[in-house]
Every structure is written in C-alpha cells, then in structure tokens.
Design a protein around this motif. Sequence first.
Motif, mmCIF file in Angstrom:
data_model
loop_
_atom_site.group_PDB
_atom_site.id
_atom_site.type_symbol
_atom_site.label_atom_id
_atom_site.label_comp_id
_atom_site.label_asym_id
_atom_site.label_seq_id
_atom_site.Cartn_x
_atom_site.Cartn_y
_atom_site.Cartn_z
ATOM 1 N N GLN A 226 0.805 -1.218 0.000
ATOM 2 C CA GLN A 226 0.000 0.000 0.000
ATOM 3 C C GLN A 226 0.845 1.278 0.000
ATOM 4 O O GLN A 226 0.309 2.379 -0.056
ATOM 5 C CB GLN A 226 -0.934 -0.001 1.216
ATOM 6 C CG GLN A 226 -1.894 -1.168 1.242
ATOM 7 C CD GLN A 226 -2.707 -1.278 -0.048
ATOM 8 O OE1 GLN A 226 -3.522 -0.399 -0.344
ATOM 9 N NE2 GLN A 226 -2.479 -2.329 -0.795
ATOM 10 N N HIS A 227 2.150 1.115 0.080
ATOM 11 C CA HIS A 227 3.069 2.248 0.019
ATOM 12 C C HIS A 227 3.778 2.241 -1.329
ATOM 13 O O HIS A 227 4.136 1.169 -1.839
ATOM 14 C CB HIS A 227 4.109 2.154 1.137
ATOM 15 C CG HIS A 227 3.522 2.152 2.516
ATOM 16 N ND1 HIS A 227 2.868 1.054 3.037
ATOM 17 C CD2 HIS A 227 3.475 3.116 3.477
ATOM 18 C CE1 HIS A 227 2.452 1.343 4.270
ATOM 19 N NE2 HIS A 227 2.807 2.578 4.558
ATOM 20 N N ALA A 228 3.979 3.410 -1.899
ATOM 21 C CA ALA A 228 4.638 3.493 -3.200
ATOM 22 C C ALA A 228 6.025 2.861 -3.175
ATOM 23 O O ALA A 228 6.484 2.299 -4.172
ATOM 24 C CB ALA A 228 4.742 4.957 -3.645
ATOM 25 N N MET A 229 6.683 2.934 -2.027
ATOM 26 C CA MET A 229 8.021 2.360 -1.906
ATOM 27 C C MET A 229 7.998 0.863 -1.623
ATOM 28 O O MET A 229 9.060 0.243 -1.500
ATOM 29 C CB MET A 229 8.808 3.096 -0.815
ATOM 30 C CG MET A 229 9.144 4.519 -1.184
ATOM 31 S SD MET A 229 10.142 5.324 0.097
ATOM 32 C CE MET A 229 10.500 6.883 -0.706
ATOM 33 N N GLN A 230 6.803 0.299 -1.466
ATOM 34 C CA GLN A 230 6.624 -1.141 -1.272
ATOM 35 C C GLN A 230 7.362 -1.671 -0.041
ATOM 36 O O GLN A 230 7.920 -2.759 -0.042
ATOM 37 C CB GLN A 230 7.071 -1.908 -2.531
ATOM 38 C CG GLN A 230 6.279 -1.533 -3.777
ATOM 39 C CD GLN A 230 4.814 -1.958 -3.703
ATOM 40 O OE1 GLN A 230 4.510 -3.142 -3.717
ATOM 41 N NE2 GLN A 230 3.915 -0.988 -3.611
#
Length: 267
Positions: A226-230
Amino acid sequence: MGHTFLAPQIVTCANLKGLVMKQLENKVAIVTGGASGIGKAIATLFVKEGAKVVISDLNEELGNKVIKELGSDVAVFVKADSASPEDNKKLVDTAVEKFGALHIAVNNAGIGGEAATVGEMKIESWKKVIDINLNGVFYGMHYQLPEIEKVGGSIINIASILGQVGFANSSAYVAAKHGVVGLTKTAGWEYGTKGVRINAIGPGFISTPLVDNALDKDALAYLETQHAMQRLGKPEEVAELALWLASDKSSFVTGSYYPVDGGYLAK
C-alpha cells in the motif's frame, strides 16, 4: 636567500567535532511514548543533537533501559499515562526541575485500539483510544505551551496518515488522529506570534512494536504493497523529520501536517 615553507594545518574530524554546533544544543525536550518505536528513535536523535530529554511511557522496564542507553545526565524517564492530565503536568514540571526549561515537546504516545466496525466497537474501546490518542495530546499541549512560550520552541504532534484518510475497522484511531491534525492547526494559529511553532507528523505504517506485534506476516506484507516504496517505514525516518521541526531550520513552519509515508497518500 632561502624560502620558508609553512606546513598546511591539518583539520581532523576531531577538530571539526568541537566546531560544529549540534542542532538542539542546550534545548530541553519531552517525548511521550519514548520507550520504544518512533518515540525512542526521536529521543535518541534529539540527545545525539545536543538536547536533554524527559521520556515518558507506561512501560517502566523499557523506559529505564532507554535511559541507560542514552545516559542519565542527558535523559530522565517518568512513568506516565498520556490520558492523565496530572501525569502530563508532571512531565513538564520534571523537565523544568531537572533541566531548567522546556523548549520542545513531542506528543507521540498512542495505541491502536480494538479492530471493529463502528456498530460493533465497544464503547469503552472507543473512549480509551480517544482519551490516549487525542485527549492525551491536548493535555500535553495544555501544560507544555505556557512553559515553551517563556523561551520559544516547538511542539510536534505525532498523528498518522490516518489523520487524512479512513481505514476500515479503526474508527476510533482514525477519528483521534484527524482530531490531532485539527488541534495542531488551531494551536498553530493561536501561538503563531508567541514564539511557539506547532506541527504534526503523519507516519505511514512504520515497523514498530505497535504494528509488528498486532499483525501477522501476511497482513504486514499487504501493508507494504500500500506504500509506493513497497515497504514499511523505519522509526529513524520519522525521527529525522521530527528533528527538523524541532530545530531552528524550520523557523517559518507552523500549523502544518507532514506525512512520512513512503507514498501511501499519493494513491
């Protein structure tokens, strides 16, 4: 006639260390919930940057362990419940008595609370989360502001990405963190000409005991996506922003909300 050569002066790291001013030199701070996770990372970085810190938590064993790591000359632990107005006053009194003043406060203590829908959440569960996560920030600021106003400084309230968006089965937590953001903005206006800057940080899901112990491996893996940085964040990454907001480098910043969320809110 011969020439005289002067050997160049060698500037070593040791020489420079004494010349570089630490960002929080001679400052006194309170960090609630400072025995582990984000609070511990913030307290540790503040001490590294020259501050003296009063750390509070309900976990006395972990709190005393942190003081042992940081040094009792620069840090003191006070067992305190953020939901108690009296305990919040005690923290401010301790800072002034032990270190002479109060310049910085980080209202970080919080709990996740019961996972349930609004219709199924127990009333007592709702009250507990609101009392610790929202009322506790108000109680802290209520006693911190008069002392910080005397010398000038900064208050940093740890909100959450869930202070901006909803999250199923976490209504009390979400409501409390939205409230923290609103409280921060209001106080920022009230004290804008009084020498006190007040800001909020919105961490994404950070790898702390609060998160790691509450969720299984599959749930943690899902949250990473769920975070762009995974990935989940690290407490130290939140601490760096807290340091900036506590320091004079953020001198024109108040009433603001800053996410540290690896791109979670960018969706």
